[in-house]
Design an enzyme around this catalytic site. Structure first.
Site, PDB file in Angstrom:
ATOM      1  N   VAL A  12       0.799  -1.178  -0.098  1.00 12.98           N
ATOM      2  CA  VAL A  12       0.110   0.011   0.074  1.00 12.98           C
ATOM      3  C   VAL A  12       0.790   1.268   0.028  1.00 12.98           C
ATOM      4  CG1 VAL A  12      -1.746   1.049   1.216  1.00 12.98           C
ATOM      5  CG2 VAL A  12      -1.834  -1.172   1.273  1.00 12.98           C
ATOM      6  N   GLY A 255     -14.781 -20.592  -7.008  1.00  9.76           N
ATOM      7  CA  GLY A 255     -13.326 -21.312  -7.264  1.00  9.76           C
ATOM      8  C   GLY A 255     -12.766 -21.780  -5.847  1.00  9.76           C
ATOM      9  N   GLY A 259      -8.011 -15.577  -0.705  1.00 12.71           N
ATOM     10  CA  GLY A 259      -6.872 -15.612   0.121  1.00 12.71           C
ATOM     11  C   GLY A 259      -6.435 -14.097   0.052  1.00 12.71           C
ATOM     12  N   CYS A 262      -5.624  -9.449   2.933  1.00 15.86           N
ATOM     13  CA  CYS A 262      -6.767  -8.541   3.005  1.00 15.86           C
ATOM     14  C   CYS A 262      -8.026  -9.168   3.477  1.00 15.86           C
ATOM     15  CB  CYS A 262      -7.217  -7.484   2.059  1.00 15.86           C
ATOM     16  SG  CYS A 262      -5.516  -6.345   1.698  1.00 15.86           S
TER      17      CYS A 262
END
Ligand code: UDX
Length: 442
Positions: A12, A255, A259, A262
């Protein structure tokens, strides 16, 4: 043009620093890691993010972006804004670990040389903005005016630069409206809607947004399970749903589930915050439970496709990263899946276009390959973990001819079941209806 310091050069912070420099500001990116800062000074990126190297290089060349480990340098008298963009990993029972935010806030307090707007960019629990203000007040050598503004990030790894430059919205929260307006000015060139609210509401917008996106994913995965039983194809169900503007097409890819650093962390933290206050976040727990089930389900599916036993069998994993266009392996489904398959006696191979270096130490028992074709040779089965574009047009005839058995488990539903049948694969996806069923079962 403003002078800005960004604390933290991770996924970030580095995008935020390079992004604001690209908008014409003077930005000093700061990190306590000498290795990361020295690397950045030599043009080495600490993370993989498409386009980042070029963005950083352009702004370093222009003199707008510099790097330092010194708070004194980062907060010299010209600096008006400091973004805190350090990690907030999951701590005990899911509560966000704020030690890095605390350290950054106290270092800022001790080194600020004038009035400062302190901006929380890290995802922090609701109410943390007030807590940061308290840390700064307690650590200032002498009372210096400051204000705290929450400015949550909505960057997706793999498209973080695009998301920085084209935000759906900018959210700002503060008890000091003038401070929020100053931060809003920084964002004006992005020409996106700006929501200005209070600190706690801004922090909640971040958590609620991520929790909703995670809910959408677990919802479509639950629908995939039902499609599996009823013989419908979830990819086409999602297409048919998505034309309804109230639903939309995004985040309806069934699917292996989510993961990354976040969604898992933020949904857990939000549930924890709720429970701390005596609430019962049933839906958030269901979202997490559904997501957690995807991985053992995938393992079970591959074992079933190989006749119920994988001892001595070789399984190749197409993709290891938690999503395409990143090297990030945090909470990647491939880690749990490989571990469970190895525990069941299989030999597991892995290939990923980008994340191999990061993945290797996390998957010491997985044999790494530098291309999908050499990995596939001799495999009893392949499984798609990450929907990298390069897997979508693999020469599957070539793959099949080199495999011991033509078994493919498509954990991200990237292939068309009919096409796979024509190619004589034993193909299973997740929720692919009649035509997705294992042809061997016919
Ligand atoms: C997410 C949010 O999108 C972003 O706004 C926030 O700032 C950070 O968290 P990120 O985790 O980088 O971004 O990636 P994203 O593209 O959102 O995917 C998250 C996970 O969900 C990945 O594991 C992905 O594989 C999975 N996913 C996504 C699905 O399983 N199905 C989908 O339809 C979409």
């Amino acid at each position: 043009m403003k002078q800005i310091c960004v604390v933290g050069v991770g996924y970030v912070g580095l995008i935020t620093a390079a992004g604001f420099a690209d908008l014409g500001n003077r930005v000093i990116a700061l990190d306590i890691s000498k290795e990361k800062i020295e690397g950045l000074k030599n043009g080495e990126m600490p993370i993989y993010e498409p386009g980042l190297e070029e963005l950083v290089e352009r702004n370093v060349k222009s003199g707008r972006l510099t790097f330092t480990t010194s708070y004194k340098e980062g907060l010299d008298e010209g600096t008006e804004f400091v973004f805190i963009a350090v990690g907030t990993p999951s701590g005990v029972d899911g509560e966000a670990d704020l030690q890095y935010v605390e350290a950054a806030a106290s270092d800022v307090a001790r080194n600020m040389s004038g009035e400062l707007v302190i901006i929380n960019k890290s995802t922090v629990p609701v109410g943390t903005g007030d807590w940061v203000a308290g840390i700064v007040r307690r650590n200032q050598p002498e009372a210096t005016p400051f204000s705290v503004v929450s400015c949550p990030e909505f960057l997706r790894e793999g498209s973080a630069i695009f998301d920085f430059m084209n935000p759906h919205r900018t959210v700002l929260g503060s008890l000091d409206r003038d401070a929020a307006d100053k931060v809003a000015q920084l964002h004006l060139p992005l020409r996106a809607p700006i929501v200005i609210t209070d600190l706690r509401t801004a922090e909640m917008i971040k958590y609620a947004s991520n929790a909703f996106l995670a809910t959408k994913i677990s919802f479509i995965n639950e629908i995939a399970n039902i499609c599996e039983a009823l013989g419908a194809d979830v990819t086409e169900v999602a297409t048919g749903m998505g034309y309804d503007e109230r639903i939309g097409h995004h985040f309806l890819n069934a699917g292996l589930g989510y993961g990354g650093s976040c969604f898992p962390k933020d949904v857990l933290a939000l549930a924890h915050m709720a429970e701390e206050k005596g609430k019962h976040p049933q839906l958030l727990h269901a979202v997490m439970d559904i997501n957690a089930d995807r991985r053992p389900m995938a393992v079970e599916r591959v074992i079933q496709m190989l006749g119920g036993d994988v001892k001595g069998k070789t399984i190749g994993m197409l993709g290891l990263a938690f999503k395409p266009n990143t090297d990030d392996m945090r909470d990647a489904p491939s880690i749990d899946i490989a571990t469970q398959l190895i525990a069941a006696g299989a030999t597991v191979r892995g290939y990923d276009p980008v994340s191999m270096e990061v993945a290797a130490p996390l998957l010491p028992d997985v044999e790494m390959y530098t291309d999908p074709y050499s990995m596939a040779a001799g495999c009893d089965a392949l499984m798609v973990n990450t929907e990298w574009n390069e897997f979508k047009q693999l020469n599957r005839r070539q793959l099949r001819e080199s495999m011991k058995q033509p078994v493919i488990f498509d954990g991200r539903n990237i292939y068309d079941p009919d096409e796979m049948k024509e190619l004589n694969f034993i193909y299973r996806g997740l929720g692919r209806g009649y035509n997705g069923a294992n042809t061997a079962e016919k």
